[in-house]
Motif scaffolding. Structure first.
Motif, PDB file in Angstrom:
ATOM      1  N   CYS A 130      34.749  26.862  45.868  1.00  0.00           N
ATOM      2  CA  CYS A 130      35.615  25.815  46.421  1.00  0.00           C
ATOM      3  C   CYS A 130      36.858  26.402  47.110  1.00  0.00           C
ATOM      4  O   CYS A 130      37.652  27.099  46.491  1.00  0.00           O
ATOM      5  N   HIS A 181      36.250  18.891  45.557  1.00  0.00           N
ATOM      6  CA  HIS A 181      37.643  18.929  45.087  1.00  0.00           C
ATOM      7  C   HIS A 181      38.422  17.711  45.610  1.00  0.00           C
ATOM      8  O   HIS A 181      38.541  17.518  46.817  1.00  0.00           O
ATOM      9  N   HIS A 196      40.088  20.740  40.195  1.00  0.00           N
ATOM     10  CA  HIS A 196      38.818  20.694  40.929  1.00  0.00           C
ATOM     11  C   HIS A 196      38.009  19.479  40.469  1.00  0.00           C
ATOM     12  O   HIS A 196      37.278  18.873  41.242  1.00  0.00           O
ATOM     13  N   PHE A 214      39.476  24.818  48.009  1.00  0.00           N
ATOM     14  CA  PHE A 214      40.714  24.098  47.663  1.00  0.00           C
ATOM     15  C   PHE A 214      41.249  24.472  46.281  1.00  0.00           C
ATOM     16  O   PHE A 214      42.276  23.960  45.841  1.00  0.00           O
ATOM     17  N   CYS A 215      40.529  25.353  45.574  1.00  0.00           N
ATOM     18  CA  CYS A 215      40.956  25.728  44.230  1.00  0.00           C
ATOM     19  C   CYS A 215      42.033  26.816  44.271  1.00  0.00           C
ATOM     20  O   CYS A 215      42.110  27.601  45.219  1.00  0.00           O
TER      21      CYS A 215
HETATM   22 ZN   LIG Z   1      38.174  23.155  43.868  1.00  0.00          ZN
END
Ligand SMILES: [Zn+2]
Length: 332
Positions: A64, A168, A116, A66-67
């Protein structure tokens, strides 16, 4: 204001017994835009979630972007003319441009790089308020840097069935020189019609959820999507005109709605807050939020030929029942 509704009756002969079956469908006209929607008898079209979202989250978390640990490297920065620091941060929320832009100004804001997995029952007022604040700051910065781009909206695709390509949880902002179809239709509605609609719903009571101070909350008479809630903020027309108190008030109502969705068994939703150009007189900033089907391997999409190609809602959750089931969270 008279709300328009027509009852249709379908007749057929039952397989086996040969009995005559009658099914009623109610067609309702939205009092603001005139779009129509079909209220079907409850057929269990929207079953509650039984998918293990937490296990699925663990599976896709490693990749991911966006983590925490990846967001800094894998997401783009805002152009210096909009925001020299590159990303907007408020509390745990982080906003950055959408790598896959949908408009001339297109952004993504995560509730938190550490979250997440964020089921709807665990979204808090703090998380929502901080995330909405970054969207408001972004809209202000864009309109400051590019004054022609006056049409802004704050949106969400939450979980894959809603159209989100990433697991996410996040919000999305889009800002352009021209409106989307619904922004155009809504800003064409005369000011008195909005007042009349809100007055009628407040007096009828069956779909009205409450007035949280400056924001009116109600369940749609003619929903486009399941369990659709609408909110209206009279006195201002664009997200850039929201002050801190209003952002907090909107966040509280949105969280009440999302926590209610969790209670009803839903984990995916769409949101659109339809902004008009700043200073538009008589247009109340308003939003729509609705459930989407749950994630499962053999799932039925809630968006059919009616919604996508006829622009006509068809739901088997009666708006009045939805209001009854979620109203408690709006009582102050
Ligand atoms: Zn994430």
């Amino acid at each position: 204001m008279e709300f328009e509704r027509t009852r249709l009756v379908a007749e057929m002969v039952a397989p086996g017994s040969g009995e005559l079956i009658r099914t009623e469908v109610e067609v309702r006209v939205d009092p603001l835009t005139g779009h129509t929607s079909r209220i079907l008898p409850n057929r269990g079209l929207m079953p509650p979630n039984d998918f293990d979202l937490e296990a699925f989250a663990r599976e896709n978390e490693e990749r991911c972007p966006f983590c925490a640990g990846r967001i800094e490297r894998l997401t783009p920065n805002l152009p210096p003319a909009v925001h020299p620091a590159g990303r907007m941060v408020q509390g745990e929320a982080v906003l950055f441009p959408n790598l896959h832009a949908y408009s001339s100004h297109s952004c993504v804001s995560v509730y938190s790089p550490r979250l997440h997995y964020l089921p709807l029952g665990r979204i808090t007022e703090r998380l929502m308020e901080d995330n909405l604040s970054t969207q408001v700051q972004y809209a202000k910065a864009v309109i400051g840097a590019d004054p022609e781009s006056r049409w802004s909206s704050i949106n969400a695709n939450h979980m894959l069935p809603s159209g989100s390509s990433l697991f996410h949880p996040h919000l999305q902002g889009i800002i352009d020189v021209s409106p989307t179809t619904l922004q155009r239709q809504l800003t064409d509605v005369p000011a008195e019609r909005f007042d009349d609609y809100l007055d009628t719903e407040r007096h009828a009571g069956v779909r009205f959820l409450g007035n949280s101070g400056r924001v009116h909350w109600l369940v749609s008479f003619a929903p486009i999507a399941p369990a659709e809630v609408r909110a209206f903020v009279p006195g201002l027309g664009s997200p850039v005109e929201l002050d801190e108190d209003l952002v907090a008030e909107l966040a509280d109502g949105l969280v009440a709605t999302l926590n209610s969705y969790a209670e009803l068994g839903y984990e995916s939703f769409n949101l659109a807050m339809y902004g008009a150009p700043p200073g538009t007189l008589g247009y109340p900033l308003n939003l729509r939020i609705a459930c989407r089907s749950n994630l499962e391997s053999f799932y039925r999409s809630d968006s059919t030929f009616l919604e996508r190609l006829h622009w006509e809602g068809a739901v088997d959750l009666a708006p009045e029942d939805v209001a009854e089931r979620i109203r408690d969270r709006f009582r102050t």
